[in-house]
Every structure is written in structure tokens, then in C-alpha cells.
Design a protein around this motif. Structure first.
Motif, short mmCIF file in Angstrom:
data_model
loop_
_atom_site.label_atom_id
_atom_site.label_comp_id
_atom_site.label_asym_id
_atom_site.label_seq_id
_atom_site.Cartn_x
_atom_site.Cartn_y
_atom_site.Cartn_z
N ARG A 34 0.83 -1.19 0.00
CA ARG A 34 0.00 0.00 0.00
C ARG A 34 0.87 1.25 0.00
N SER A 36 3.87 1.56 -1.34
CA SER A 36 4.53 1.76 -2.64
C SER A 36 3.55 2.23 -3.71
N THR A 37 2.27 1.84 -3.60
CA THR A 37 1.30 2.21 -4.64
C THR A 37 0.57 3.52 -4.34
#
Length: 125
Positions: A34, A36-37
Motif C-alpha cells: 500500500r 509503494s502504490t
């Protein structure tokens, strides 16, 4: 699930601890994905921190219980594994043993016999 307390973990069995460790690791991988995105990665940073610390607590309790069981197993044995022995300080580990301290060379023995320690007594008037 974050914020686990060590005293509650000590009451659990090894299987329960391993199960909780797996759940925490899965939660951590989800939080990392979560982070990283998402566009705002600092939102889950506190949660990630708490989960990492919880994983460390669970692992610590598992290791402590294993070591205590090993100490019980080796309690009356002749030898103790190196990792369970008392470490002491560096100077104490390097120090001579009492037997090594008491050893005397042949030359020193002859000197002690030839010139023993003199004893004086004073007469008080």
C-alpha cells in the motif's frame, strides 16, 4: 493487531505465537504494498512501524522461551552450550585461572626455600 504486549505473548503457546507472527508478516507485506502504490506513503508509516515492532516482540518472546527451555534441559548436565554460558566481561574472560596464578617456577621455589619470609615481632615496653 498492532501494539501487542509482551506479557500477553508470554501466556500463549508456541503454535499460537507462530500463527500470530505469520499474520503480522502478512499485514506488514500488505502495508508495504500500500505504501509503494499510494500517492501519500506517509499515511501508513506509523502503522508499518507498529507492526514491525510487534513482529520483533513476538520473535523476542519465542527466542526467550526457547532459551529458557534449553536452560532447563542443560541444568544438571556436565557441559553447557557456549551461547547459554555467562559471558562476563572481557577482562574476566582473559584473566588467569586460580591454578595458573598459583604456579611457581623451579627457580622461584628454590629462592623461597633458601630465603623464607622473615617474621619479626616487636616487644612492647
Amino acid at each position: 493487531m498492532a501494539g501487542v504486549k509482551a506479557y500477553t505473548l508470554r501466556e500463549k503457546s508456541k503454535a499460537e505465537l507462530e500463527k500470530q507472527l505469520e499474520e503480522l508478516k502478512q499485514e506488514l507485506s500488505g502495508l508495504r504494498a500500500r505504501n509503494s502504490t499510494s500517492s501519500n506513503p506517509s499515511a501508513a508509516t506509523k502503522k508499518t512501524h507498529d507492526v514491525r515492532k510487534s513482529i520483533a516482540r513476538v520473535l523476542t518472546v519465542i527466542n526467550q522461551s526457547q532459551r529458557s527451555q534449553l536452560r532447563l534441559f542443560y541444568k544438571n548436565k556436565k557441559y553447557l552450550p557456549l551461547d547459554l554460558r555467562v559471558k562476563k566481561t572481557r577482562s574476566l574472560r582473559r584473566a588467569l585461572t586460580t591454578r595458573q596464578k598459583s604456579l611457581v617456577t623451579e627457580k622461584q621455589k628454590k629462592k623461597q626455600i633458601a630465603f623464607p619470609q622473615r617474621k619479626y615481632s616487636l616487644k612492647v615496653c
